[in-house]
Write a protein that holds these residues in place. Sequence first.
Motif, PDB file in Angstrom:
ATOM      1  N   LYS A 165       0.853  -1.191   0.000  1.00 40.90           N
ATOM      2  CA  LYS A 165       0.000   0.000   0.000  1.00 40.90           C
ATOM      3  C   LYS A 165       0.885   1.236   0.000  1.00 40.90           C
ATOM      4  CE  LYS A 165      -3.558  -2.384   2.572  1.00 40.90           C
ATOM      5  NZ  LYS A 165      -4.147  -2.568   3.889  1.00 40.90           N
ATOM      6  N   ALA A 166       0.534   2.212  -0.820  1.00 42.28           N
ATOM      7  CA  ALA A 166       1.271   3.477  -0.851  1.00 42.28           C
ATOM      8  C   ALA A 166       0.909   4.285   0.390  1.00 42.28           C
ATOM      9  CB  ALA A 166       0.925   4.254  -2.109  1.00 42.28           C
ATOM     10  N   VAL A 167       1.877   5.042   0.902  1.00 39.11           N
ATOM     11  CA  VAL A 167       1.666   5.807   2.131  1.00 39.11           C
ATOM     12  C   VAL A 167       2.149   7.235   1.919  1.00 39.11           C
ATOM     13  CG1 VAL A 167       2.161   5.956   4.602  1.00 39.11           C
ATOM     14  CG2 VAL A 167       2.073   3.720   3.502  1.00 39.11           C
ATOM     15  N   ILE A 168       1.303   8.198   2.300  1.00 38.40           N
ATOM     16  CA  ILE A 168       1.700   9.604   2.334  1.00 38.40           C
ATOM     17  C   ILE A 168       1.866   9.967   3.801  1.00 38.40           C
ATOM     18  CG2 ILE A 168       1.028  11.976   1.856  1.00 38.40           C
ATOM     19  CD1 ILE A 168      -0.445  10.972  -0.597  1.00 38.40           C
ATOM     20  N   ILE A 169       3.054  10.476   4.133  1.00 39.21           N
ATOM     21  CA  ILE A 169       3.375  10.784   5.532  1.00 39.21           C
ATOM     22  C   ILE A 169       3.547  12.282   5.690  1.00 39.21           C
ATOM     23  CG2 ILE A 169       4.969  10.303   7.427  1.00 39.21           C
ATOM     24  CD1 ILE A 169       5.618   8.040   4.859  1.00 39.21           C
ATOM     25  N   ASN A 170       2.781  12.854   6.616  1.00 43.00           N
ATOM     26  CA  ASN A 170       2.895  14.267   6.951  1.00 43.00           C
ATOM     27  C   ASN A 170       3.703  14.364   8.241  1.00 43.00           C
ATOM     28  OD1 ASN A 170       2.627  16.953   7.531  1.00 43.00           O
ATOM     29  ND2 ASN A 170       0.385  16.967   7.559  1.00 43.00           N
ATOM     30  N   LEU A 171       4.918  14.912   8.149  1.00 44.19           N
ATOM     31  CA  LEU A 171       5.801  15.008   9.307  1.00 44.19           C
ATOM     32  C   LEU A 171       5.858  16.434   9.870  1.00 44.19           C
ATOM     33  CD1 LEU A 171       8.695  12.799   7.903  1.00 44.19           C
ATOM     34  CD2 LEU A 171       6.961  12.141   9.575  1.00 44.19           C
ATOM     35  N   GLN A 172       4.848  17.238   9.608  1.00 44.68           N
ATOM     36  CA  GLN A 172       4.849  18.636  10.048  1.00 44.68           C
ATOM     37  C   GLN A 172       4.581  18.782  11.544  1.00 44.68           C
ATOM     38  OE1 GLN A 172       2.018  20.403   7.356  1.00 44.68           O
ATOM     39  NE2 GLN A 172       3.572  20.740   5.779  1.00 44.68           N
ATOM     40  N   GLN A 226       9.556   9.698  -2.140  1.00 43.88           N
ATOM     41  CA  GLN A 226       9.708  11.008  -2.749  1.00 43.88           C
ATOM     42  C   GLN A 226       9.149  12.078  -1.826  1.00 43.88           C
ATOM     43  OE1 GLN A 226       7.927  11.292  -6.590  1.00 43.88           O
ATOM     44  NE2 GLN A 226       9.175   9.681  -7.487  1.00 43.88           N
ATOM     45  N   LYS A 227       9.804  13.224  -1.831  1.00 45.27           N
ATOM     46  CA  LYS A 227       9.305  14.368  -1.078  1.00 45.27           C
ATOM     47  C   LYS A 227       8.300  15.091  -1.967  1.00 45.27           C
ATOM     48  CE  LYS A 227      10.828  18.256   1.667  1.00 45.27           C
ATOM     49  NZ  LYS A 227      11.970  18.982   2.218  1.00 45.27           N
ATOM     50  N   VAL A 228       7.086  15.266  -1.465  1.00 46.60           N
ATOM     51  CA  VAL A 228       6.039  15.902  -2.267  1.00 46.60           C
ATOM     52  C   VAL A 228       5.650  17.271  -1.740  1.00 46.60           C
ATOM     53  CG1 VAL A 228       5.101  13.763  -3.181  1.00 46.60           C
ATOM     54  CG2 VAL A 228       4.213  14.659  -1.036  1.00 46.60           C
ATOM     55  N   GLY A 229       6.203  17.663  -0.610  1.00 39.45           N
ATOM     56  CA  GLY A 229       5.918  18.971  -0.035  1.00 39.45           C
ATOM     57  C   GLY A 229       6.819  19.201   1.154  1.00 39.45           C
ATOM     58  N   SER A 230       6.579  20.291   1.829  1.00 40.12           N
ATOM     59  CA  SER A 230       7.360  20.612   3.012  1.00 40.12           C
ATOM     60  C   SER A 230       7.039  19.602   4.107  1.00 40.12           C
ATOM     61  CB  SER A 230       7.016  22.031   3.484  1.00 40.12           C
ATOM     62  OG  SER A 230       7.698  22.313   4.669  1.00 40.12           O
ATOM     63  N   ASN A 231       7.993  18.714   4.418  1.00 41.15           N
ATOM     64  CA  ASN A 231       7.843  17.652   5.415  1.00 41.15           C
ATOM     65  C   ASN A 231       6.733  16.655   5.082  1.00 41.15           C
ATOM     66  OD1 ASN A 231       9.940  18.680   6.986  1.00 41.15           O
ATOM     67  ND2 ASN A 231       8.565  20.076   8.061  1.00 41.15           N
ATOM     68  N   ILE A 232       6.444  16.472   3.812  1.00 38.96           N
ATOM     69  CA  ILE A 232       5.451  15.489   3.369  1.00 38.96           C
ATOM     70  C   ILE A 232       6.130  14.564   2.365  1.00 38.96           C
ATOM     71  CG2 ILE A 232       3.233  15.103   2.230  1.00 38.96           C
ATOM     72  CD1 ILE A 232       2.394  17.875   3.223  1.00 38.96           C
ATOM     73  N   PHE A 233       6.015  13.250   2.619  1.00 41.26           N
ATOM     74  CA  PHE A 233       6.689  12.260   1.796  1.00 41.26           C
ATOM     75  C   PHE A 233       5.698  11.230   1.272  1.00 41.26           C
ATOM     76  CE2 PHE A 233       9.862  14.046   4.525  1.00 41.26           C
ATOM     77  CZ  PHE A 233      10.990  14.148   3.725  1.00 41.26           C
ATOM     78  N   LEU A 234       5.982  10.739   0.076  1.00 41.04           N
ATOM     79  CA  LEU A 234       5.203   9.664  -0.524  1.00 41.04           C
ATOM     80  C   LEU A 234       6.096   8.437  -0.587  1.00 41.04           C
ATOM     81  CD1 LEU A 234       2.828   8.427  -2.160  1.00 41.04           C
ATOM     82  CD2 LEU A 234       3.880   9.415  -4.202  1.00 41.04           C
ATOM     83  N   CYS A 235       5.672   7.366   0.075  1.00 37.03           N
ATOM     84  CA  CYS A 235       6.398   6.086   0.051  1.00 37.03           C
ATOM     85  C   CYS A 235       5.538   5.091  -0.715  1.00 37.03           C
ATOM     86  CB  CYS A 235       6.643   5.564   1.466  1.00 37.03           C
ATOM     87  SG  CYS A 235       7.644   6.658   2.474  1.00 37.03           S
ATOM     88  N   THR A 236       6.151   4.449  -1.707  1.00 37.40           N
ATOM     89  CA  THR A 236       5.400   3.511  -2.527  1.00 37.40           C
ATOM     90  C   THR A 236       6.114   2.173  -2.610  1.00 37.40           C
ATOM     91  OG1 THR A 236       6.478   4.361  -4.517  1.00 37.40           O
ATOM     92  CG2 THR A 236       4.339   5.294  -3.960  1.00 37.40           C
ATOM     93  N   PRO A 237       5.361   1.068  -2.613  1.00 37.91           N
ATOM     94  CA  PRO A 237       5.963  -0.249  -2.830  1.00 37.91           C
ATOM     95  C   PRO A 237       6.272  -0.436  -4.312  1.00 37.91           C
ATOM     96  CG  PRO A 237       3.606  -0.447  -2.495  1.00 37.91           C
ATOM     97  CD  PRO A 237       3.941   0.989  -2.305  1.00 37.91           C
ATOM     98  N   ASP A 238       6.795  -1.585  -4.675  1.00 36.46           N
ATOM     99  CA  ASP A 238       7.216  -1.819  -6.057  1.00 36.46           C
ATOM    100  C   ASP A 238       6.066  -1.931  -7.045  1.00 36.46           C
ATOM    101  OD1 ASP A 238       6.298  -4.221  -5.060  1.00 36.46           O
ATOM    102  OD2 ASP A 238       7.831  -5.432  -6.049  1.00 36.46           O
ATOM    103  N   ASN A 239       4.833  -2.152  -6.591  1.00 40.20           N
ATOM    104  CA  ASN A 239       3.707  -2.278  -7.508  1.00 40.20           C
ATOM    105  C   ASN A 239       3.075  -0.939  -7.884  1.00 40.20           C
ATOM    106  OD1 ASN A 239       2.642  -1.991  -4.869  1.00 40.20           O
ATOM    107  ND2 ASN A 239       0.724  -2.931  -5.483  1.00 40.20           N
ATOM    108  N   VAL A 240       3.600   0.176  -7.350  1.00 45.34           N
ATOM    109  CA  VAL A 240       3.066   1.505  -7.638  1.00 45.34           C
ATOM    110  C   VAL A 240       4.138   2.304  -8.372  1.00 45.34           C
ATOM    111  CG1 VAL A 240       2.166   3.642  -6.655  1.00 45.34           C
ATOM    112  CG2 VAL A 240       1.602   1.455  -5.589  1.00 45.34           C
TER     113      VAL A 240
END
Length: 148
Positions: free
Chosen positions: A86-93, A119-133
């Motif tokens: 599952k892809a995960v978007i993490i907000n570390l703000q 990948q970093k998609v914003g200020s302290n926001i990251f997108l983590c994806t597995p190999d199927n995405v």
Amino acid sequence: MGMKSKLKRFFELEDEFEEVEEYDERFVNEEIEPKRRSRSQQTKPQAAPQNVVSLQSVQKGTKVILLEPTTYDEAQEIADHLKNRKAVIINLQRISYDQAKRIVDFLSGTVYAIGGDIQKVGSNIFLCTPDNVDVSGTITEMIQEFEA
């Protein structure tokens, strides 16, 4: 059978004939020469059923999880989502810089281990994806396009 005839047969340059025995019931005791049919006259065999995958089932299986961790202990939960493809978007703000850095380091190792991407998609926001995405493009390119 020579090599030349095998090649012709492979590329269907030579008409092939199939011997088909047809009997007239009046002459059952007599021998009748089998009639020949060309390949074009033969009935085509039925095609085997092909595997069909519904696109709706594929779309239902794909999920994106949005998380805002408040402590480093939640990094393992994020890694479990990635392991479950599952892809995960993490907000570390809302977390301190030191703990955010530790989470990103941990998730970078996790993503590397499963063959995914981060990948970093914003200020302290990251997108983590597995190999199927697959993710294409970057946010910084889009921002530069709007500024121009």
